[in-house]
Design an enzyme around this catalytic site. Structure first.
Site, PDB file in Angstrom:
ATOM      1  CE1 TYR A 145      -5.641  -3.653  -4.882  1.00 27.64           C
ATOM      2  CE2 TYR A 145      -4.698  -5.812  -4.449  1.00 27.64           C
ATOM      3  CZ  TYR A 145      -4.765  -4.457  -4.179  1.00 27.64           C
ATOM      4  OH  TYR A 145      -3.946  -3.910  -3.244  1.00 27.64           O
ATOM      5  CD  GLU A 205      -0.456  -4.834  -3.954  1.00 27.46           C
ATOM      6  OE1 GLU A 205      -1.612  -5.204  -3.657  1.00 27.46           O
ATOM      7  OE2 GLU A 205       0.021  -3.748  -3.563  1.00 27.46           O
ATOM      8  CG  ASP A 243      -8.251  -2.473  -1.933  1.00 27.53           C
ATOM      9  OD1 ASP A 243      -8.873  -1.384  -2.010  1.00 27.53           O
ATOM     10  OD2 ASP A 243      -7.283  -2.636  -1.164  1.00 27.53           O
TER      11      ASP A 243
END
Length: 345
Positions: free
Chosen positions: A116, A33, A134
């Site tokens: 996020y 991520e 996102d």
């Protein structure tokens, strides 16, 4: 069949086989991520694999030297991500005994983890019912539901998160989050999506209203600053040169570079040559020459860099210099590393 079920079915049939999707271990999920922020999967995957090989666990990453981390990160850009990732690894390893926080709220407290990323880790690793939002999610939801809220506005994140929360199934939040992001990445792409083969072509509001190309709305334009970097590659008779670490805050913090003269505008060769002689008068300069005949343009999110490299030969010996053969061991901004490779410095 409703939106969520259709989306999940599409995902199971079309998803890419990516290594961080085959685990609930928060460490590789977190790595992926962080790396994929502002980065396409195709670009980020080799870096992910290299990091997992070099640092199989959060303890390995925590114990690594920052320069080693930055060297492996070289080319991904946004280097603050790597520095924050390294610091967070140290907190998890040395203060939390290697255990990641298992919920969205506590994950948010870690350096470099925003809303996020916290939502992604919480849902993928710990099955928490929290939606990820996102760029892909903004695009899918704005088009399907015809939401014309400016996604750069202050309230957009809250509005789209609330909408996604209504859609996310409580019994499978991870799969839904993966699905909607994948749908945005593969099907509902930013430009010229193939709506004819889309599973939602009968229910997408933007398609019905011929607004696909206009959504999502993003009105705020990023102001770009032009900067002019003139890098000086000093060379003595022993093939030694000079490099410096960028310690000031800003772009490329803690990466290495050659001595630089930054100017307000592009200057001709004669003017730069004079400045080199003036600024580095302590050296015995014998010649100045241009390496790249065509200026290199390097674009960052808020800056456009205009870069030239100059070869400056010296008759004196460089004290505490770096031999050219060892340059590749240091973490450089990718534009400088590419220059080193191209000109076999």
């Amino acid at each position: 069949m409703d939106f969520s079920n259709s989306l999940l079915l599409w995902y199971l049939q079309n998803k890419r086989d990516l290594p961080w999707r085959n685990t609930v271990n928060p460490y590789p999920i977190w790595l992926s991520e962080i790396m994929l922020q502002q980065t396409r999967v195709a670009q980020g995957l080799p870096y992910f694999l290299a990091f997992i090989e070099a640092f199989p666990s959060v303890f390995d990453l925590a114990k690594a030297d920052e320069e080693q981390v930055l060297k492996l990160w070289q080319g991904l850009g946004y280097y603050s991500r790597a520095r924050n990732m390294h610091k967070t690894a140290q907190i998890i390893a040395f203060e939390l005994n290697g255990n990641f926080p298992n919920n969205y709220t506590d994950l948010l407290k870690l350096k470099g983890i925003g809303e996020y990323t916290a939502a992604a880790i919480a849902s993928f690793a710990f099955d928490e019912v929290v939606p990820v939002v996102d760029g892909n999610v903004f695009r899918v939801l704005s088009r399907y539901f015809d939401v014309d809220t400016d996604i750069a506005s202050s309230g957009a994140k809250k509005e789209f998160s609330a909408l996604a929360k209504e859609l996310i199934p409580s019994d499978n939040p991870a799969l839904f989050n993966q699905a909607i992001m994948e749908f945005g990445a593969l099907q509902c792409v930013p430009k010229n999506p193939n709506c004819e083969i889309c599973i939602f072509n009968g229910s997408c509001a933007a398609l019905q209203k011929k607004k696909v190309a206009n959504l999502p709305v993003k009105l705020k334009k990023t102001k770009v600053t032009n900067r002019y970097f003139n890098y000086i590659i000093f060379l003595d008779n022993d093939h030694n040169t000079i490099i410096n670490k960028r310690t000031e805050k800003g772009i490329w913090h803690n990466l290495y570079e050659f001595p630089v003269i930054e100017t307000q505008e592009e200057l001709d060769f004669e003017t730069i040559a004079i400045k080199i002689n003036e600024n580095f008068s302590e050296n015995k300069i014998t010649s100045v020459a241009v390496y790249n005949n065509q200026q290199i343009i390097h674009k960052l999110s808020h800056q456009k860099l205009h870069i030239n490299f100059y070869k400056v030969t010296l008759s004196n010996k460089i004290i505490d210099g770096i031999n050219l053969n060892s340059l590749r061991n240091f973490p450089f901004p990718i534009v400088i590393y590419n220059f080193i490779e191209k000109y076999s410095i």
